[in-house]
Design a protein around this motif. Structure first.
Motif, short mmCIF file in Angstrom:
data_model
loop_
_atom_site.label_atom_id
_atom_site.label_comp_id
_atom_site.label_asym_id
_atom_site.label_seq_id
_atom_site.Cartn_x
_atom_site.Cartn_y
_atom_site.Cartn_z
N LYS A 225 0.79 -1.17 -0.17
CA LYS A 225 -0.01 0.08 -0.07
C LYS A 225 0.87 1.29 0.15
CE LYS A 225 -4.23 -1.99 1.92
NZ LYS A 225 -5.25 -1.94 3.05
N GLY A 226 2.21 0.99 -0.32
CA GLY A 226 2.89 2.23 -0.28
C GLY A 226 2.75 3.19 -1.54
N PHE A 227 2.22 2.36 -2.71
CA PHE A 227 1.70 3.17 -3.88
C PHE A 227 0.52 2.34 -4.11
CE2 PHE A 227 2.46 3.34 -8.89
CZ PHE A 227 1.58 4.66 -8.87
N MET A 228 -0.59 3.24 -4.30
CA MET A 228 -1.83 2.59 -4.80
C MET A 228 -2.47 3.48 -6.38
SD MET A 228 -3.81 1.79 -1.11
CE MET A 228 -5.01 0.86 -2.09
N PRO A 229 -2.09 2.88 -7.20
CA PRO A 229 -2.53 3.41 -8.60
C PRO A 229 -3.96 3.20 -8.64
CG PRO A 229 -0.59 2.03 -9.02
CD PRO A 229 -1.34 1.63 -7.35
N ARG A 230 -4.61 3.70 -9.82
CA ARG A 230 -5.97 3.26 -10.28
C ARG A 230 -6.05 1.92 -10.53
NH1 ARG A 230 -9.78 6.02 -13.41
NH2 ARG A 230 -11.35 4.52 -14.83
N VAL A 231 -7.25 1.39 -10.09
CA VAL A 231 -7.55 -0.06 -9.83
C VAL A 231 -7.98 -0.72 -11.33
CG1 VAL A 231 -8.00 0.00 -7.33
CG2 VAL A 231 -9.81 0.01 -8.98
N SER A 232 -8.06 0.11 -12.22
CA SER A 232 -8.62 -0.33 -13.45
C SER A 232 -8.20 0.62 -14.66
CB SER A 232 -10.08 -0.53 -13.48
OG SER A 232 -10.79 0.92 -13.15
N ASN A 233 -8.70 0.03 -15.78
CA ASN A 233 -8.35 0.78 -16.97
C ASN A 233 -8.98 2.07 -16.98
OD1 ASN A 233 -7.42 1.69 -19.47
ND2 ASN A 233 -8.53 0.18 -20.60
N GLY A 234 -8.18 3.27 -17.47
CA GLY A 234 -8.59 4.73 -17.46
C GLY A 234 -7.72 5.63 -18.25
N THR A 235 -8.20 6.70 -18.22
CA THR A 235 -7.22 7.92 -19.05
C THR A 235 -6.09 7.88 -18.10
OG1 THR A 235 -9.56 9.03 -19.74
CG2 THR A 235 -7.50 10.18 -19.89
N ASP A 236 -6.02 7.91 -16.88
CA ASP A 236 -4.86 8.07 -16.11
C ASP A 236 -3.68 7.24 -16.45
OD1 ASP A 236 -7.51 7.88 -14.81
OD2 ASP A 236 -6.57 8.71 -12.91
#
Length: 467
Positions: A225-236
């Motif tokens: 949990k040090g880095f928590m990116p977006r969990v699904s596909n997306g523009t990000d």
């Protein structure tokens, strides 16, 4: 998804109509603008509005059309005319079900008059004959459209025509937990200086990985949990491609562009994040609720999301002191070839081909009124989105809101948007598949990049440039 049909009566005054282009001054519109006596003219209209990606804090995406109908009715009444507008609204929280519903309704000939969707749909939907160019129904040199940021008008354009009116703007920042950064030795001044260090390239994505690992080793956050990116596909995820120098279109030809070195850097970064233990190999596909709960309650070290998430964290997840708990920056650069960046994904008001030209003219007028600064500020502040125009940024509600003001100043000047090119879809699909494959270790980074190249060239041929 929820739907609503409402009949409105005049309750708001003090607004003026936008003058429509002469080529679209149809029978109804001409009568409304000419001062025809009440006894000689009356009209009843039902206008439908469907809005995608719309949660509890984003109700003004359609409610502003509701308010605009009240304005238009009152203006007609002052001129001695009877105009009755029923606005039927339907909000979809998800995107896939929304876009499928719009497509199926269009095929059946009963799409909503006004569609609120992401700007990236303009290319495909306009080519499919689903949309009317909104520039045929409004005057961009007249108030209130004249004060909309020109770059947002560009985002709502395709193939030499303006198809939509920006409904909102946003940025997609990187976020840090102030408490967890302090826990690994960052002073308050250090944390406050992060936005400038990210912008200059001094603080990179790899600096963040080092900090995230330190947080886990210090027991400040759980492993993974040090880095928590977006969990699904997306523009990000296109932001990370840009962080390593990637461009989505070729400046000279306007064609889509696949930069293999940038894609390699992006994939390698996430593979390295997994190798360092700061994000799990099985992370993609996690639930959004678990993500929101973690980032809003200090259980994550660093993450990325949207400006609008602040509102959700406060209203749904109990975040009480955003500015005391969270620091926001641009997405850091990944290497010397990349740059700090953020992508904006404006939603746009679109006119469908459903109904008559009179329906479209009324719908366009409602959209114009809904775009007035005070109306749009209601949406921006409630949902933590950003202004669509210069005068909206001066509205007291907006100007006195710290988050919207800081995001407008510090983030918005550095954003860009994904292209409206209808050929982006297979490229996007291949890019995310390659990210998943290299992230999970199913394939090497090199093989993932080569597979993306093979898939996009097979699908698009000379419509994409590979370098």
């Amino acid at each position: 998804m929820h739907a609503r049909a409402t009949k409105f009566h005049p309750t708001i005054s003090g607004f003026s109509m936008t003058i429509l282009k002469p080529t679209k001054l149809l029978v109804l519109t001409a009568a409304l603008l000419s001062g025809t006596p009440f006894a000689a003219y009356a009209a009843d209209y039902t206008i439908s509005v469907w809005s995608g990606g719309t949660g509890d804090t984003s109700n003004y995406r359609y409610d502003n059309i509701v308010l605009a109908a009240e304005v238009l009715e009152r203006e007609a009444a002052i001129r001695g005319e009877e105009l009755n507008i029923t606005v039927e609204t339907q909000a979809f929280t998800g995107w896939e079900d929304f876009k499928q519903a719009v497509t199926l309704a269009s095929e059946a000939g009963n799409a909503p008059n006004i569609i609120v969707s992401g700007h990236e749909d303009i290319g495909a939907w306009s080519q499919a004959g689903l949309l009317r160019p909104i520039e045929d129904y409004v005057d961009f040199d007249a108030w209130p459209l004249s004060q909309i940021y020109p770059n947002l008008i560009d985002v709502a354009s395709f193939d030499g025509q303006v198809w939509g009116i920006p409904q909102d703007a946003e940025a997609r920042p990187f976020f840090f937990s102030r408490a967890n950064m302090a826990g690994i030795g960052y002073s308050e001044d250090d944390i406050n200086a992060l936005p400038a260090k990210v912008l200059s390239g001094e603080y990179t994505l790899y600096t963040m990985l080092e900090d995230a690992k330190k947080m886990q080793e210090a027991g400040l956050v759980e492993a993974g949990k040090g880095f928590m990116p977006r969990v699904s596909n997306g523009t990000d995820y296109w932001q990370f491609y840009q962080s390593f120098g990637g461009e989505m279109t070729d400046a000279e030809t306007g064609k889509l562009l696949l930069d293999k070195a940038a894609l390699t850097g992006m994939y390698q970064f996430f593979a390295d994040a997994v190798a360092q233990g700061v994000v799990p190999a099985t992370y993609l596909g996690s639930t959004w609720d678990a993500w929101h709960e973690a980032v809003a309650t200090g259980k994550a070290g660093a993450w990325h999301g949207g400006t609008w998430h602040k509102a959700e964290w406060e209203t749904k997840w109990g975040l009480e002191d955003f500015f005391g708990d969270v620091q926001a920056t641009l997405i850091p650069a990944g290497n010397e070839n990349g740059r700090a960046n953020s992508i904006t994904h404006p939603l746009v008001y679109l006119l469908s081909t459903t109904g008559t030209d009179d329906d479209a003219a009324i719908s366009a007028e409602l959209i114009s009124i809904a775009s007035e600064p005070r109306f749009n500020a209601l949406h921006a502040v409630k949902s933590a989105h950003l202004a669509i125009g210069t005068e909206e940024a001066k509205v007291a509600l907006y100007a006195n809101d710290r988050w919207t003001t800081e995001a407008t100043t510090n983030l918005l000047p550095h954003v860009n948007a994904i292209p409206n090119d209808p050929n982006l879809a297979p490229y996007w699909t291949a890019m995310y598949k390659g990210l998943e494959a290299s992230w999970t270790g199913t394939t090497s980074v090199e093989d993932a990049v080569n597979t993306v190249e093979s898939e996009v060239t097979a699908a698009l041929g000379d419509k994409i440039i590979v370098r």
